[in-house]
Design a protein around this motif. Structure first.
Motif, PDB file in Angstrom:
ATOM      1  N   LEU A 156      11.531  -5.357   1.679  1.00  0.00           N
ATOM      2  CA  LEU A 156      12.771  -5.629   2.391  1.00  0.00           C
ATOM      3  C   LEU A 156      13.936  -4.846   1.810  1.00  0.00           C
ATOM      4  N   ASP A 157      13.955  -4.655   0.512  1.00  0.00           N
ATOM      5  CA  ASP A 157      15.030  -3.874  -0.110  1.00  0.00           C
ATOM      6  C   ASP A 157      15.066  -2.452   0.437  1.00  0.00           C
ATOM      7  N   ARG A 158      13.907  -1.914   0.779  1.00  0.00           N
ATOM      8  CA  ARG A 158      13.864  -0.549   1.327  1.00  0.00           C
ATOM      9  C   ARG A 158      14.390  -0.502   2.755  1.00  0.00           C
ATOM     10  N   LEU A 159      14.437  -1.637   3.427  1.00  0.00           N
ATOM     11  CA  LEU A 159      14.850  -1.671   4.826  1.00  0.00           C
ATOM     12  C   LEU A 159      16.302  -2.075   5.022  1.00  0.00           C
ATOM     13  N   ARG A 160      16.818  -2.922   4.160  1.00  0.00           N
ATOM     14  CA  ARG A 160      18.115  -3.558   4.414  1.00  0.00           C
ATOM     15  C   ARG A 160      19.291  -2.599   4.361  1.00  0.00           C
TER      16      ARG A 160
ATOM     17  N   ALA B 263       8.804   2.347  13.819  1.00  0.00           N
ATOM     18  CA  ALA B 263       9.131   1.131  14.564  1.00  0.00           C
ATOM     19  C   ALA B 263       8.350  -0.074  14.069  1.00  0.00           C
ATOM     20  N   ALA B 264       7.181   0.156  13.507  1.00  0.00           N
ATOM     21  CA  ALA B 264       6.403  -0.965  12.978  1.00  0.00           C
ATOM     22  C   ALA B 264       7.158  -1.669  11.859  1.00  0.00           C
ATOM     23  N   ASP B 265       7.958  -0.929  11.101  1.00  0.00           N
ATOM     24  CA  ASP B 265       8.741  -1.545  10.034  1.00  0.00           C
ATOM     25  C   ASP B 265       9.851  -2.428  10.592  1.00  0.00           C
ATOM     26  N   VAL B 266      10.372  -2.057  11.765  1.00  0.00           N
ATOM     27  CA  VAL B 266      11.383  -2.908  12.394  1.00  0.00           C
ATOM     28  C   VAL B 266      10.788  -4.283  12.662  1.00  0.00           C
ATOM     29  N   TYR B 267       9.581  -4.302  13.225  1.00  0.00           N
ATOM     30  CA  TYR B 267       8.973  -5.583  13.566  1.00  0.00           C
ATOM     31  C   TYR B 267       8.463  -6.321  12.332  1.00  0.00           C
TER      32      TYR B 267
ATOM     33  N   ALA C  18       0.813  -1.219   0.000  1.00  0.00           N
ATOM     34  CA  ALA C  18       0.000   0.000   0.000  1.00  0.00           C
ATOM     35  C   ALA C  18       0.843   1.265   0.000  1.00  0.00           C
ATOM     36  N   ASN C  19       2.000   1.224   0.675  1.00  0.00           N
ATOM     37  CA  ASN C  19       2.889   2.389   0.784  1.00  0.00           C
ATOM     38  C   ASN C  19       4.331   1.909   0.794  1.00  0.00           C
ATOM     39  N   ASP C  20       5.262   2.855   0.791  1.00  0.00           N
ATOM     40  CA  ASP C  20       6.664   2.460   0.880  1.00  0.00           C
ATOM     41  C   ASP C  20       6.952   1.773   2.202  1.00  0.00           C
TER      42      ASP C  20
ATOM     43  N   PRO D  94       4.339   6.713   4.152  1.00  0.00           N
ATOM     44  CA  PRO D  94       5.559   6.989   3.391  1.00  0.00           C
ATOM     45  C   PRO D  94       6.829   7.069   4.235  1.00  0.00           C
ATOM     46  N   ARG D  95       6.707   6.912   5.546  1.00  0.00           N
ATOM     47  CA  ARG D  95       7.824   7.128   6.463  1.00  0.00           C
ATOM     48  C   ARG D  95       8.132   5.864   7.265  1.00  0.00           C
TER      49      ARG D  95
END
Length: 203
Positions: A178-182, A150-154, A139-141, A146-147
């Motif tokens: 995952l590419d956006r996080l690594r 901490a939810a992205d960490v989990y 749905a979003n990045d 768009p930001r």
């Protein structure tokens, strides 16, 4: 401020390590071994579950709860949700911690839920839970908008773990997320710390 982090590098402690590196506050990491928990660890968490943190005497366990706690307690890191992000932030963090993880572990353990009983469990079916998660990361990045939060960490750590061990389909939407996080420096630092601990233990 005193923050003690009980962990094992081959556990969900890797998620909290990443979160702590994102927050950027000093912490003492105490590595506990499987089957031989330290007395001070059991005093904090009688279940002997890692990760657990003790912050100025207050104990927080459960990985998603620790991530949310750290984001709220250290707001300067900018990882807590803004008002417009709260619904998605809490929805998807705890959807992943609850129904998705339950679906993954039941499947891994060979627990079969009869179709007529699916309404009784939180995830319905594994296929449905994965489809919903795919929609959430598409749905979003990031999971709450768009930001990065901490939810992205989990959520990101969970997707990475489940795909790495073949428990979750390697769908394109998950790979893009995952590419956006690594490339986040905190993820890289946390992974290097825990991987070094594993390598040292194996020698």
């Amino acid at each position: 401020m005193m923050l003690t982090f009980f962990t094992n590098p081959m556990s969900r402690g890797r998620i909290v390590r990443w979160m702590l590196e994102e927050v950027g506050v000093p912490y003492e990491a105490v590595v506990t071994q499987w089957g031989a928990p330290l007395p001070e660890f059991l005093a904090a968490n009688p279940l002997g579950k890692v990760p657990t943190i003790v912050h100025d005497g207050a104990v927080v366990s459960e990985t998603a709860a620790i991530c949310a706690y750290l984001a709220d307690t250290f707001p300067d890191a900018g990882l807590a949700p803004r008002p417009e992000e709260r619904a998605s932030y809490y929805r998807w963090m705890f959807f992943t911690a609850g129904p998705v993880e339950a679906a993954m572990m039941d499947t891994h353990l060979g627990v079969a839920v009869p179709p007529e009983k699916e309404a009784m469990i939180g995830y319905g079916s594994l296929a449905r839970a994965i489809d919903v998660l795919e929609g959430a990361v598409s749905a979003n990045d990031y999971i709450a908008g768009p930001r990065f939060t901490a939810a992205d960490v989990y959520v990101g750590s969970s997707i990475d773990f489940f795909t790495q061990f073949g428990m979750l389909d390697k769908r394109e939407a998950f790979a893009r997320y995952l590419d956006r996080l690594r490339d986040r420096p905190a993820w890289v630092r946390a992974r290097e710390i825990d991987d070094a601990l594993i390598a040292a233990a194996q020698k």
